[in-house]
Write an enzyme that holds these catalytic residues in place. Structure first.
Site, PDB file in Angstrom:
ATOM      1  CE1 TYR A 175      -8.775 -10.143   2.714  1.00 54.61           C
ATOM      2  CE2 TYR A 175      -9.796 -10.163   4.887  1.00 54.61           C
ATOM      3  CZ  TYR A 175      -8.882  -9.630   3.998  1.00 54.61           C
ATOM      4  OH  TYR A 175      -8.074  -8.603   4.392  1.00 54.61           O
ATOM      5  CE  LYS A 210      -3.390  -2.907   0.030  1.00 53.42           C
ATOM      6  NZ  LYS A 210      -2.831  -4.177   0.490  1.00 53.42           N
ATOM      7  CE1 TYR A 232      -5.357  -9.058   0.788  1.00 51.55           C
ATOM      8  CE2 TYR A 232      -4.529  -8.662   2.999  1.00 51.55           C
ATOM      9  CZ  TYR A 232      -5.484  -8.457   2.025  1.00 51.55           C
ATOM     10  OH  TYR A 232      -6.568  -7.677   2.294  1.00 51.55           O
TER      11      TYR A 232
END
Ligand SMILES: *Cc1c(COP(=O)(O)O)cnc(C)c1O
Length: 332
Positions: free
Chosen positions: A264, A51, A290
């Protein structure tokens, strides 16, 4: 900096170029192609991660628009929220975040440790939400309310994944192509974890703009294949269109959804194995949501012979180790 990106507002947040390192012990153990790792876990900004690159452009745009605060959303252990919180502090902005209780059956400290601890250290104001809402719509309601109170909020969608944020991975694609040339790599494929799609889409857009035909394989961490392909393609097409008139074709979007498991934020046996192998063979920390799902995809595909004809394969390490603290019971 590549001149293609110079027309966009941008702030300096990222330690770049991040290293592109060999993984010789793991390559030998798996008996596959030469494995390389792009260290985007080392981008800086509150323990790093993907990010940071997106926020260079998003915060640049926020400042350009005269914003006085950032508003965003994510799952409770969102790396994106943690990094947005840090970026806000660095530029004297307030930060407000909505955290979705997306992952079921968590331990008591899931809402206080790891990324949430860091959100609190940065003084981000937090509201929790139950699972299943349209979280961007929830955040936009807050943005409207803040505006009516005289604030100047800048909205960042989940994962920082819009056509501005994805420019961060256009930049990363350019950086990688320079490194492939300098380090004389013959890259058959780039592999990454594909979530809110900005990383995957930006990478595809950047390679397209640079006329590279190196394929990118996105390992889905959440959505089924068709939905993820559509999400990535929509964003990649729009991102590329800011930089070139040559349209990007949907056939460049490759997604494998075979490593999501129960959903998730829920690690599978393969996720845990990936964390273990990366740690014990290369001294690397992957994350359970992730990067380890992506890595599991890569190593499982090596074992299936998928990369047979490739000399070099590059995994993008998108960071996320802060979330490990919220998964202690699953890991040790
Ligand atoms: C957000 C995130 C991803 C996924 O990137 P997207 O751009 O959302 O697809 C991958 N790895 C980590 C550690 C992340 O925090």
């Amino acid at each position: 900096m590549n001149p293609a990106l110079s027309k966009f507002s941008r702030v300096d947040l990222c330690h770049q170029p991040t290293p592109l390192e060999a993984m010789p012990r793991l390559s030998e153990k798996l008996g596959g192609p030469n494995l390389w790792i792009k260290r985007d876990d080392c981008t800086g900004l509150a323990t790093g991660g993907n990010k940071t690159r997106k926020l260079e452009f998003l915060v640049g745009d926020a400042l350009q628009q005269g914003a006085d605060m950032l508003v965003t959303q994510g799952a409770v252990q969102s790396n994106h929220v943690r990094q947005t919180a840090a970026a806000a502090c660095k530029f004297g902005l307030d930060c407000h975040a909505l955290l979705e209780r997306r992952v079921p059956d968590r331990d008591n400290d899931y809402e206080t440790t790891g990324n949430v601890l860091f959100d609190n250290i940065f003084g981000t104001t937090i509201e929790f939400r139950p699972p299943g809402l349209d979280m961007n719509a929830e955040a936009l309601q807050i943005v409207e309310k803040l505006r009516s109170q005289g604030r100047k909020p800048y909205f960042i969608p989940g994962g920082g994944s819009n056509e501005i944020g994805a420019l961060g991975y256009v930049s990363c694609a350019f950086e990688l192509l320079d490194q492939f040339e300098a380090q004389k790599l013959d890259v058959g494929r780039i592999v990454l974890a594909s979530g809110s799609a900005g990383t995957h889409a930006g990478m595809l857009a950047g390679l397209h703009v640079a006329h590279s035909n190196i394929p990118v394989l996105g390992i889905s961490v959440r959505q089924p294949k068709e939905r993820q392909i559509n999400a990535v393609y929509g964003l990649a097409k729009g991102t590329a269109a800011q930089l070139t008139d040559v349209p990007l074709g949907i056939e460049s979007v490759q997604v494998d959804d075979g490593y999501v498991g129960d959903g998730y934020g829920l690690p599978t046996k393969g996720t845990i194995r990936a964390i273990d192998l990366a740690a014990k063979f290369e001294g690397l920390l992957l994350d359970p949501v992730y990067s380890a799902k992506g890595f599991d995809g890569m190593i499982s595909l090596i074992q299936d012979g998928f990369f047979k004809t490739d000399k070099d394969v590059v995994f993008i390490h998108t960071g996320g180790s802060a979330a490990l603290f919220a998964y202690e019971t699953e890991l040790v």
